[in-house]
Scaffold this motif. Sequence first.
Motif, PDB file in Angstrom:
ATOM      1  N   HIS A 119       1.329   4.091  -3.081  1.00 37.92           N
ATOM      2  CA  HIS A 119       1.186   5.525  -2.823  1.00 37.92           C
ATOM      3  C   HIS A 119       2.290   6.311  -3.537  1.00 37.92           C
ATOM      4  O   HIS A 119       2.025   7.336  -4.176  1.00 37.92           O
ATOM      5  CB  HIS A 119       1.234   5.758  -1.316  1.00 37.92           C
ATOM      6  CG  HIS A 119       1.515   7.168  -0.912  1.00 37.92           C
ATOM      7  ND1 HIS A 119       0.590   8.188  -1.049  1.00 37.92           N
ATOM      8  CD2 HIS A 119       2.645   7.739  -0.384  1.00 37.92           C
ATOM      9  CE1 HIS A 119       1.126   9.321  -0.608  1.00 37.92           C
ATOM     10  NE2 HIS A 119       2.356   9.077  -0.208  1.00 37.92           N
TER      11      HIS A 119
ATOM     12  N   ILE B 131      -6.362   3.652  -2.253  1.00 34.25           N
ATOM     13  CA  ILE B 131      -5.724   2.332  -2.321  1.00 34.25           C
ATOM     14  C   ILE B 131      -6.475   1.378  -1.400  1.00 34.25           C
ATOM     15  O   ILE B 131      -6.526   1.586  -0.182  1.00 34.25           O
ATOM     16  CB  ILE B 131      -4.245   2.392  -1.893  1.00 34.25           C
ATOM     17  CG1 ILE B 131      -3.503   3.504  -2.639  1.00 34.25           C
ATOM     18  CG2 ILE B 131      -3.568   1.044  -2.133  1.00 34.25           C
ATOM     19  CD1 ILE B 131      -2.141   3.828  -2.057  1.00 34.25           C
TER      20      ILE B 131
ATOM     21  N   VAL C  42      -7.461  -2.905  -0.406  1.00 33.76           N
ATOM     22  CA  VAL C  42      -6.914  -4.260  -0.385  1.00 33.76           C
ATOM     23  C   VAL C  42      -8.058  -5.259  -0.293  1.00 33.76           C
ATOM     24  O   VAL C  42      -8.988  -5.072   0.500  1.00 33.76           O
ATOM     25  CB  VAL C  42      -5.958  -4.466   0.808  1.00 33.76           C
ATOM     26  CG1 VAL C  42      -5.535  -5.934   0.920  1.00 33.76           C
ATOM     27  CG2 VAL C  42      -4.726  -3.579   0.680  1.00 33.76           C
TER      28      VAL C  42
ATOM     29  N   ARG D 175      -1.030   0.972   7.227  1.00 35.88           N
ATOM     30  CA  ARG D 175      -1.882   2.087   6.775  1.00 35.88           C
ATOM     31  C   ARG D 175      -1.722   3.290   7.701  1.00 35.88           C
ATOM     32  O   ARG D 175      -1.659   4.436   7.252  1.00 35.88           O
ATOM     33  CB  ARG D 175      -3.345   1.644   6.730  1.00 35.88           C
ATOM     34  CG  ARG D 175      -3.711   0.843   5.483  1.00 35.88           C
ATOM     35  CD  ARG D 175      -5.219   0.808   5.314  1.00 35.88           C
ATOM     36  NE  ARG D 175      -5.631   0.197   4.073  1.00 35.88           N
ATOM     37  CZ  ARG D 175      -5.679   0.809   2.908  1.00 35.88           C
ATOM     38  NH1 ARG D 175      -5.286   2.068   2.817  1.00 35.88           N
ATOM     39  NH2 ARG D 175      -6.103   0.180   1.827  1.00 35.88           N
TER      40      ARG D 175
ATOM     41  N   VAL E 276       0.844  -1.194   0.000  1.00 30.20           N
ATOM     42  CA  VAL E 276       0.000   0.000   0.000  1.00 30.20           C
ATOM     43  C   VAL E 276       0.883   1.249   0.000  1.00 30.20           C
ATOM     44  O   VAL E 276       0.648   2.208  -0.744  1.00 30.20           O
ATOM     45  CB  VAL E 276      -0.946  -0.008   1.221  1.00 30.20           C
ATOM     46  CG1 VAL E 276      -1.604   1.356   1.395  1.00 30.20           C
ATOM     47  CG2 VAL E 276      -2.017  -1.087   1.063  1.00 30.20           C
TER      48      VAL E 276
END
Length: 407
Positions: free
Chosen positions: A237, A247, A249, A324, A233
Amino acid sequence: MPELQPVASVATDGQRSVTLLGATGSIGASTIDLLKREPGRYRVEAVSANRSAAALAALAREINAKFAAVGDPSAYRELKEALGGSGIAAGAGANALIEAAQRPAQWVIGAITGAAGLKPTLAAAERGAIVALANKECLVCAGGLFMRRAAASGATVLPVDSEHNALFQAMAAGRREDVRRVILTASGGPFRTKTAAEIRAATPEQALRHPNWSMGPKVTIDSATLMNKGLEVIEAHHLFALKPTEIDVLVHPQSIVHGLVEFRDGSLIAQLGSPDMRIPIAHCLAWPDQRLAGPAPRLDLARVATLSFEEPDLERFPALGLARQALLTGGGAPTVLNAANEVAVAQFLLGKLGFTGIARLVEATLGAAVGRGLTREPTTLDEAISIDDCSRLLAHELLPEIAAKAS
């Protein structure tokens, strides 16, 4: 992601020149398999490894490289002797890895694992090479810096990871400004259907049994914790200049759909393929020309029959949520995250930390790093490496307490 422009794809002799950083790992082995199948199309400038001098020398001879470098200085003599009479130059140490990256190859495969890959991969980008990037740390530890330097030098950064390469291919279906979001897929690893109690009791042997992919131990453990997807992730970015909210998942246990791109008209474009790393590597090696006739198994959708998707469970797999949060925090937080995770995975593989202790150690290190000022934005590569080093020391300091709680 820097604007990808057409490039001079072949040298004057009709061959593309390639340097392979990290030649003895799984990405290296897949790349070499592809290069050997196209002897008239590619020639190898340089190869590198960490400390496997004998294996590196054998590869260098086999593919007729001009230069071979081993990261461990103590392995120089073994490498030099193994290359005796071949005409292949040898080097050792951090500067030798940088020399390998700076030699005049058009394509550089950046597949050195860990923070050791930062300086040589950046050296390749800073001379304007086409860098096929398989090293996560370049973007997780110093993503903003790396992409700015690459753009300033006119380098092209191509994603080798299957998920990012899938996004790269799917994005070709429309304009970048029309992309609404991207979706990275995760296999879910070996513990996807396990209970929280079973996950707490997981052993290294169990965690290393990935259901679909053959990878190195560190990446395989990251897949089991879903940290691998969290790192991806962060990579996405930086690679595609996406906001964290753009983004997503999805867990996809079949590992057939590697990535999806949603455009603002509602179209969802997916890239599918067998779980074989030679597919994204071949795409990067051939870009922007015609595709290679790769050896990966052809995808038989009738045999696969079912493609299923599910939301990731952040309670059983908190590592994804930690990644994250590190991205949202920004600055040096992703660098701290990566360093702490590398320490935690190594300790788990040594049997000194439980499986659930991996995420706990990462979380504790991130929390302590804020108080010590380690989450500032690195403006130079040395600063990023310093944050990485300090974070590793911090993780080791916290290890006994976390290991005791996780036992």
